[in-house]
Design a protein around this motif. Structure first.
Motif, PDB file in Angstrom:
ATOM      1  N   SER A 137       0.832  -1.205   0.000  1.00 11.83           N
ATOM      2  CA  SER A 137       0.000   0.000   0.000  1.00 11.83           C
ATOM      3  C   SER A 137       0.863   1.250   0.000  1.00 11.83           C
ATOM      4  N   GLU A 138       1.994   1.180   0.687  1.00  9.20           N
ATOM      5  CA  GLU A 138       2.902   2.315   0.770  1.00  9.20           C
ATOM      6  C   GLU A 138       3.489   2.656  -0.600  1.00  9.20           C
ATOM      7  N   ASP A 139       3.914   1.649  -1.357  1.00 11.08           N
ATOM      8  CA  ASP A 139       4.477   1.914  -2.674  1.00 11.08           C
ATOM      9  C   ASP A 139       3.393   2.300  -3.679  1.00 11.08           C
ATOM     10  N   ALA A 140       2.178   1.800  -3.487  1.00 10.99           N
ATOM     11  CA  ALA A 140       1.065   2.258  -4.327  1.00 10.99           C
ATOM     12  C   ALA A 140       0.853   3.753  -4.127  1.00 10.99           C
ATOM     13  N   ALA A 141       0.978   4.214  -2.880  1.00 12.63           N
ATOM     14  CA  ALA A 141       0.844   5.641  -2.586  1.00 12.63           C
ATOM     15  C   ALA A 141       1.958   6.442  -3.257  1.00 12.63           C
ATOM     16  N   VAL A 142       3.164   5.906  -3.264  1.00  6.30           N
ATOM     17  CA  VAL A 142       4.270   6.578  -3.951  1.00  6.30           C
ATOM     18  C   VAL A 142       3.929   6.759  -5.429  1.00  6.30           C
ATOM     19  N   ALA A 143       3.436   5.690  -6.053  1.00 12.89           N
ATOM     20  CA  ALA A 143       3.104   5.745  -7.476  1.00 12.89           C
ATOM     21  C   ALA A 143       2.002   6.769  -7.753  1.00 12.89           C
ATOM     22  N   LEU A 144       1.025   6.839  -6.866  1.00 12.97           N
ATOM     23  CA  LEU A 144      -0.075   7.781  -7.043  1.00 12.97           C
ATOM     24  C   LEU A 144       0.394   9.229  -6.948  1.00 12.97           C
ATOM     25  N   ILE A 145       1.214   9.533  -5.962  1.00 14.20           N
ATOM     26  CA  ILE A 145       1.701  10.906  -5.826  1.00 14.20           C
ATOM     27  C   ILE A 145       2.687  11.237  -6.941  1.00 14.20           C
ATOM     28  N   ASP A 146       3.466  10.261  -7.402  1.00 18.02           N
ATOM     29  CA  ASP A 146       4.311  10.479  -8.574  1.00 18.02           C
ATOM     30  C   ASP A 146       3.465  10.934  -9.761  1.00 18.02           C
TER      31      ASP A 146
END
Length: 233
Positions: A208-217
């Protein structure tokens, strides 16, 4: 940037909030009942919103550069079984929410929309989508430990994507990996389009944390306007 995040208390939404604040953005955190929230972090305000009501959404749009919707019926972070059951009872809510979001954006044409959806509409090979096959979909749900009745919700997410695809608004649809759960923020993953990203073991997975990174990217540097994207290890 000023980002609005619907579903800000959810499993993915809460991590998107944290990631956005970590990068110095201003966040309007949106949930069904903001009055219950106690918040001490800087650069964040909480507001209530009804994601199925275009007027309610439009009321929180002024000043936002991007609106990220992690809407789920219920709150999967607090009661996953409740969200699953609600999704099965009325799988049309995802398409209804998509229509309401697009309607709200008619008066805010420069605000970008990123919708967090499902992985069932991803191609597992060219032209082959799990959501279009009972056999493939049931196999996947069995592996994930979800009831086969959840197939209706998977198709509900697909229907929401199809709603977005008819729009000329600045939308992006995010299909996370099939296996998504709380974990580590590594910042290392691969990005795909309409096909699932698989690891060396053939698994589609992301924290979930890396999904959030991708979304903010994607919010910071748009690459998939009027398109869908996915991530995986």
């Amino acid at each position: 940037m000023h980002m609005g995040i619907i579903g800000a208390t959810g499993g993915i939404g809460s991590r998107v909030v944290t990631e956005a604040l970590h990068r110095g953005h201003h966040v309007t955190a949106l949930t069904r009942d903001a009055g219950r929230i106690s918040e001490e972090r800087d650069n964040i305000v909480w507001k209530s919103v009804d994601v199925l009501d275009a007027e309610s959404i439009a009321a929180v749009l002024p000043g936002l550069d991007v609106l990220i919707s992690g809407y789920q019926p219920g709150n999967a972070a607090n009661d996953f079984a409740d969200t699953v059951s609600r999704s099965i009872v009325d799988p049309t809510v995802y398409a209804t929410a998509a229509r309401a979001l697009l309607k709200a954006l008619e008066s805010h044409l420069r605000t970008r929309l990123i919708v967090i959806g499902g992985a069932g509409s991803l191609e597992i090979e060219p032209g082959l989508v799990r959501a279009d096959s009972d056999e493939l979909l049931h196999e996947s749900l069995d592996q994930l430990g979800l009831p086969r009745g959840y197939a209706a919700a998977v198709r509900g997410h697909r229907d929401a994507l199809n709603v977005l695809r008819t729009s000329n608004r600045l939308w992006t649809y995010f299909s996370p990996a099939e296996e998504i759960a709380p974990g580590r923020r590594t910042g290392r993953f691969r990005i795909g389009g309409d096909q699932a990203v698989l690891d060396a073991d053939g698994r589609s997975r992301i924290s979930s944390e890396d999904a959030a990174v991708a979304l903010i990217d994607e919010a910071e540097l748009p690459r998939f306007v009027q398109r869908r994207f996915t991530v995986g290890y």
